[in-house]
Design a protein around this motif. Structure first.
Motif, PDB file in Angstrom:
ATOM      1  N   UNK A  32       0.831  -1.184   0.000  1.00 19.91           N
ATOM      2  CA  UNK A  32       0.000   0.000   0.000  1.00 19.91           C
ATOM      3  C   UNK A  32       0.878   1.252   0.000  1.00 19.91           C
ATOM      4  N   UNK A  33       1.959   1.192   0.766  1.00 16.06           N
ATOM      5  CA  UNK A  33       2.861   2.348   0.821  1.00 16.06           C
ATOM      6  C   UNK A  33       3.508   2.583  -0.540  1.00 16.06           C
ATOM      7  N   UNK A  34       3.926   1.494  -1.187  1.00 17.96           N
ATOM      8  CA  UNK A  34       4.554   1.629  -2.497  1.00 17.96           C
ATOM      9  C   UNK A  34       3.583   2.201  -3.525  1.00 17.96           C
ATOM     10  N   UNK A  47      11.651   1.154   5.196  1.00 18.47           N
ATOM     11  CA  UNK A  47      10.848   0.000   4.782  1.00 18.47           C
ATOM     12  C   UNK A  47      11.699  -1.266   4.646  1.00 18.47           C
ATOM     13  N   UNK A  48      12.913  -1.134   4.116  1.00 21.69           N
ATOM     14  CA  UNK A  48      13.796  -2.287   3.980  1.00 21.69           C
ATOM     15  C   UNK A  48      14.233  -2.805   5.346  1.00 21.69           C
ATOM     16  N   UNK A  49      14.546  -1.889   6.251  1.00 16.89           N
ATOM     17  CA  UNK A  49      14.931  -2.289   7.601  1.00 16.89           C
ATOM     18  C   UNK A  49      13.775  -2.978   8.320  1.00 16.89           C
ATOM     19  N   UNK A  50      12.573  -2.472   8.140  1.00 18.29           N
ATOM     20  CA  UNK A  50      11.400  -3.093   8.765  1.00 18.29           C
ATOM     21  C   UNK A  50      11.125  -4.468   8.170  1.00 18.29           C
ATOM     22  N   UNK A  51      11.417  -4.644   6.891  1.00 19.63           N
ATOM     23  CA  UNK A  51      11.184  -5.920   6.223  1.00 19.63           C
ATOM     24  C   UNK A  51      12.171  -6.990   6.691  1.00 19.63           C
ATOM     25  N   UNK A  52      13.407  -6.600   6.896  1.00 20.51           N
ATOM     26  CA  UNK A  52      14.460  -7.543   7.253  1.00 20.51           C
ATOM     27  C   UNK A  52      14.564  -7.738   8.772  1.00 20.51           C
ATOM     28  N   UNK A  53      14.031  -6.809   9.529  1.00 17.60           N
ATOM     29  CA  UNK A  53      14.078  -6.838  10.998  1.00 17.60           C
ATOM     30  C   UNK A  53      15.479  -6.701  11.559  1.00 17.60           C
ATOM     31  N   UNK A  54      16.348  -6.054  10.840  1.00 21.07           N
ATOM     32  CA  UNK A  54      17.676  -5.758  11.366  1.00 21.07           C
ATOM     33  C   UNK A  54      18.221  -4.553  10.621  1.00 21.07           C
ATOM     34  N   UNK A  55      19.169  -3.893  11.237  1.00 23.31           N
ATOM     35  CA  UNK A  55      19.767  -2.710  10.632  1.00 23.31           C
ATOM     36  C   UNK A  55      21.268  -2.926  10.487  1.00 23.31           C
ATOM     37  N   UNK A  56      21.740  -2.800   9.260  1.00 20.07           N
ATOM     38  CA  UNK A  56      23.173  -2.889   8.988  1.00 20.07           C
ATOM     39  C   UNK A  56      23.536  -1.734   8.063  1.00 20.07           C
ATOM     40  N   UNK A  57      24.768  -1.347   8.057  1.00 21.71           N
ATOM     41  CA  UNK A  57      25.196  -0.224   7.241  1.00 21.71           C
ATOM     42  C   UNK A  57      25.158  -0.529   5.749  1.00 21.71           C
ATOM     43  N   UNK A  58      25.272  -1.787   5.347  1.00 23.31           N
ATOM     44  CA  UNK A  58      25.310  -2.147   3.924  1.00 23.31           C
ATOM     45  C   UNK A  58      24.084  -2.959   3.521  1.00 23.31           C
ATOM     46  N   UNK A  65      16.542  12.277  -1.346  1.00 23.42           N
ATOM     47  CA  UNK A  65      16.977  11.882  -0.014  1.00 23.42           C
ATOM     48  C   UNK A  65      15.816  11.397   0.844  1.00 23.42           C
ATOM     49  N   UNK A  66      14.668  12.076   0.733  1.00 22.40           N
ATOM     50  CA  UNK A  66      13.489  11.626   1.481  1.00 22.40           C
ATOM     51  C   UNK A  66      13.019  10.262   0.980  1.00 22.40           C
ATOM     52  N   UNK A  67      13.059  10.044  -0.324  1.00 17.12           N
ATOM     53  CA  UNK A  67      12.690   8.746  -0.883  1.00 17.12           C
ATOM     54  C   UNK A  67      13.641   7.647  -0.431  1.00 17.12           C
ATOM     55  N   UNK A  68      14.930   7.959  -0.372  1.00 15.97           N
ATOM     56  CA  UNK A  68      15.911   6.975   0.098  1.00 15.97           C
ATOM     57  C   UNK A  68      15.697   6.664   1.569  1.00 15.97           C
ATOM     58  N   UNK A  69      15.323   7.672   2.345  1.00 16.94           N
ATOM     59  CA  UNK A  69      15.058   7.439   3.765  1.00 16.94           C
ATOM     60  C   UNK A  69      13.836   6.534   3.943  1.00 16.94           C
ATOM     61  N   UNK A  70      12.788   6.784   3.177  1.00 17.10           N
ATOM     62  CA  UNK A  70      11.595   5.938   3.255  1.00 17.10           C
ATOM     63  C   UNK A  70      11.934   4.515   2.835  1.00 17.10           C
ATOM     64  N   UNK A  71      12.704   4.366   1.757  1.00 14.44           N
ATOM     65  CA  UNK A  71      13.096   3.032   1.307  1.00 14.44           C
ATOM     66  C   UNK A  71      13.953   2.329   2.358  1.00 14.44           C
TER      67      UNK A  71
END
Length: 162
Positions: free
Chosen positions: A1-3, A61-72, A52-58
């Protein structure tokens, strides 16, 4: 829905507003845009801000999908993103492109990324190879189409005589 919401928002912003026309004009010819009275520095800065705002949203969403945060976390998607944008019709020189074309091209990349391992047993480590070949074909095809002499030579060489 967000996409879907973001796609509709970007479509309206780029194709139905004066701001979108300014972005395309700055992309085609920055000097002509300046001569026509457009503040090109403001348009360029605002597009960087929106990107930049689009990259932040992406990223969120990617971090929420994977359930972890990494720099790469998204570094493996670079080739797929570039291929989707180029396949969607956006020129690397600027001034031409559409959200709808990029969306459809991203669906093609998605089908390749998830369909090749299921249908043909392609290893997930080798999924960048067909996407890279597709990118090379697109860029080469555009270069050939832009070269008038080469295009006429190909037409003369491979024309079918009945």
């Amino acid at each position: 829905v967000i996409y879907a919401g973001l796609i509709v928002l970007c479509y309206i912003l780029l194709h139905k507003t004066k701001y979108g026309r300014k972005i395309y004009l700055v992309g085609v010819n920055q000097q002509a845009a300046e001569y026509s009275g457009i503040n090109t520095r403001l348009v360029i800065m605002s597009t960087y801000l929106l990107t930049g705002m689009g990259a932040a949203i992406a990223g969120v969403l990617l971090t929420a999908n994977v359930d972890s945060a990494k720099y790469n976390l998204g570094s493996t998607f670079t080739l797929s993103i570039i291929t989707a944008v180029v396949l969607g019709g956006t020129l690397s020189t600027g001034g031409k492109g559409s959200i709808i074309g990029t969306t459809l091209a991203s669906l093609v990349i998605l089908i390749m990324r998830y369909g090749l391992p299921i249908s043909f047993g392609v290893s997930t480590q080798n999924l960048d190879l067909p996407i890279g070949i597709l990118l090379l074909i697109i860029v080469s095809g555009r270069a050939i189409a832009a070269n008038v002499q080469l295009t006429t030579w190909i037409r003369q060489r491979f024309s079918f005589k009945s």
